[in-house]
Design an enzyme around this catalytic site. Structure first.
Site, mmCIF file in Angstrom:
data_model
loop_
_atom_site.group_PDB
_atom_site.id
_atom_site.type_symbol
_atom_site.label_atom_id
_atom_site.label_comp_id
_atom_site.label_asym_id
_atom_site.label_seq_id
_atom_site.Cartn_x
_atom_site.Cartn_y
_atom_site.Cartn_z
ATOM 1 C CE LYS A 94 -3.997 1.844 2.584
ATOM 2 N NZ LYS A 94 -4.899 1.620 3.730
ATOM 3 C CB SER A 169 -8.209 3.450 2.657
ATOM 4 O OG SER A 169 -7.399 2.889 3.668
ATOM 5 C CB SER A 193 -8.486 0.542 5.534
ATOM 6 O OG SER A 193 -9.253 1.706 5.378
HETATM 7 N N1 GLN Z 1 -13.325 3.563 6.129
HETATM 8 C C1 GLN Z 1 -12.748 4.052 7.336
HETATM 9 C C2 GLN Z 1 -12.461 5.532 7.214
HETATM 10 O O1 GLN Z 1 -12.797 6.068 6.237
HETATM 11 C C3 GLN Z 1 -11.535 3.275 7.679
HETATM 12 C C4 GLN Z 1 -10.292 3.744 7.043
HETATM 13 C C5 GLN Z 1 -9.108 2.934 7.428
HETATM 14 O O2 GLN Z 1 -9.225 1.892 8.055
HETATM 15 N N2 GLN Z 1 -7.948 3.429 7.062
HETATM 16 O O3 GLN Z 1 -11.928 6.128 8.081
#
Ligand code: GLN
Length: 488
Positions: A94, A169, A193
């Site tokens: 990532k 994400s 994410s």
């Molecule tokens: N979807 C969640 C957010 O928007 C989690 C994001 C993440 O785990 N980095 O914050």
């Protein structure tokens, strides 16, 4: 011909040891697949130009390995004879994890020319193990999002239906693994994410116990919630990567010696917070699939026990206060001076305003504003302090439940993958998709998402995921039940 579809880290390792194919041949096969698919799916922001050199190095290590016995895959990263089961394994990383000398940008314009000056600890461990890095994957900018649409470099597409999101994400990493553009990948999980995109793409995703994996070299979003973890095709593969990267690291003061508890394999007690799983606007197909999964677990000899987690419903609200608060502080360093992107104004304040205004995307700006608001002196007690208190109560709720159950099960997400663009103008609808995942981060627990089947939507089969949460250090239990359930 290497059949990437059925390949796992374990199988690839055995084949590399036997000499069925070389690490260079394996890497070439992945590069060909990437050349075919990445244009449409946009999983990679960059494919490295030295992949074959890295693979050639791995081949040297493999050639020096004396026996034809595969290294152990269930234990330490350094298998028998000192050969890791990750030698020559092609991985995707990532874009918020640093690899020395390579670009890393959290899919943000503000970091468009940033070159990492050191290796993240997870990368150092994987390098030591001989893994091959294929490239860096697309993500929601600074890991803020659930769809990988908040990238400054365009959205990633779901390989099961390219008109849909892969989740986020870590959507680039999940898509890469699900479409055979990488054998496994690293993601980061602050509120889901890793697990949510794993679920949307039909692969396995693990969010480790907070502190088990070093955050050194992970671009911080919300430091008390972030964890790096694997996305893989099988539970066993996820375990191999976890075992390699898990380490107590003096470079991360929140990293701890997380003792992974041994697990019983049979007859685990699976807690189901029914009131929670059934009251959150969960799709019919998701609920039906979840109940089917529970029936499968019962058949496998596990015990299903209804539990009550009365405060877990507050986890999402607490998360969307704590996370922006921490992110607003963490992102203060991107001022247009210290890192690449710069827009000049009349004076220093103008420089900051212009650089941050143009360098950050909408969602990041929204969260910085939200974060600074909940931390501001007039609102600190009303919001931030309340959320921190709620966090303690939720954590205690889980601790109580884990006195009687081994794991807690929920669907990973309330819906299957949604259409690109469907939720991008409605942040609250997007945030609600995190309802089942955020509580593990809030309570610092390990959690895994394993594929649980498909929902038929508009003529397509869309993957669904089953989530298990365990007490801190309960990764072995998650692997045991995940494998038993069918995640191999
Ligand atoms: N979807 C969640 C957010 O928007 C989690 C994001 C993440 O785990 N980095 O914050």
């Amino acid at each position: 011909m290497i059949d990437l579809k059925t390949l796992t880290i374990k199988k690839a390792h055995e084949a590399l040891i036997k000499g069925d194919f070389s690490a260079v041949e394996l890497a070439e096969t992945y590069l060909e697949e990437i050349a075919k698919k990445n244009k449409e799916l946009n999983a990679y922001l960059e494919v490295y130009d030295d992949v074959l050199e890295q693979a050639a190095e791995a081949d040297k290590k493999l050639q020096n390995f004396p026996t034809s016995k595969p290294a152990r895959t269930d234990q330490s990263p350094l298998g028998e004879g000192g050969l890791s089961n990750l030698v020559g394994i092609p991985l995707a990383v990532k874009d918020n994890i640093l690899i020395k000398g390579r670009r890393a940008g959290s899919a943000s314009k503000i970091l468009e020319n940033y070159i990492a000056s050191y290796d993240a600890t997870v990368i150092a461990k994987l390098k030591e193990a001989g893994a091959v890095f294929l490239g860096r994957t697309n993500m929601d900018e600074f890991a803020m999002g659930s769809s990988t649409e908040n990238s400054a470099y365009g959205a990633t597409k779901n390989p099961h239906d390219p008109s849909r999101v892969p989740g986020g994400s870590s959507g680039g990493s999940a898509t890469a693994v699900a479409s055979d553009m990488a054998l496994a990948a690293l993601g980061s999980d602050t509120g889901g994410s890793i697990r949510q995109p794993a679920s949307f793409c039909g692969v396995v995703g693990l969010k480790p116990t907070y502190g088990a994996v070093s955050r050194y070299g992970l671009m911080a979003m919300a430091s008390s919630l972030d964890q790096i973890g694997p996305i893989a095709k099988t539970v066993e593969d996820a375990a191999i990567i976890f075992n390699c990267v898990k380490v107590r690291d003096s470079m991360d003061s929140t990293s701890t010696e997380v003792k992974i508890q041994k697990s019983k394999v049979k007859s685990l007690v699976v807690g189901v917070p029914r009131a929670f799983t059934e009251s959150q606007g969960v799709d019919k197909e998701v609920l039906a699939n979840f109940n089917q999964s529970l029936a499968t677990l019962k058949k496998l000899g596990h015990q299903i026990q209804d539990i009550s987690l009365p405060t877990v419903g507050y986890a999402l609200a607490a998360y969307y206060i704590i996370m922006p608060a921490e992110a607003s502080a963490n992102l203060a360093r991107f001022d247009g001076v210290k890192y690449g992107f710069h827009k000049a104004g009349e004076n220093l304040l103008e420089d900051y305003r212009l650089s941050r205004g143009a360098g950050f995307g909408r969602e990041v700006r929204r969260r910085i504003i939200l974060g600074t608001h909940v931390l501001s002196s007039g609102y600190y007690d009303a919001y931030y302090n309340k959320a921190v208190n709620a966090r303690e109560v939720i954590t205690a709720d889980f601790a109580r439940v884990f006195e009687t159950v081994d794991v807690v099960a929920t669907p990973t997400t309330p819906t299957p993958a949604f259409k690109l663009g469907d939720k991008s103008s409605d942040p609250l609808a997007m945030y609600l998709g995190d309802i089942f995942t955020v509580s593990a981060n809030i309570a610092s627990l390990p959690a895994i998402s394993v594929p649980s089947g498909f929902a038929a939507v508009a003529g397509r089969q869309l993957p669904l995921g089953l989530q298990f949460m365990a007490p801190a250090g309960g990764e072995a239990t998650l692997f045991a039940i995940g494998r038993a359930f069918g995640g191999q």
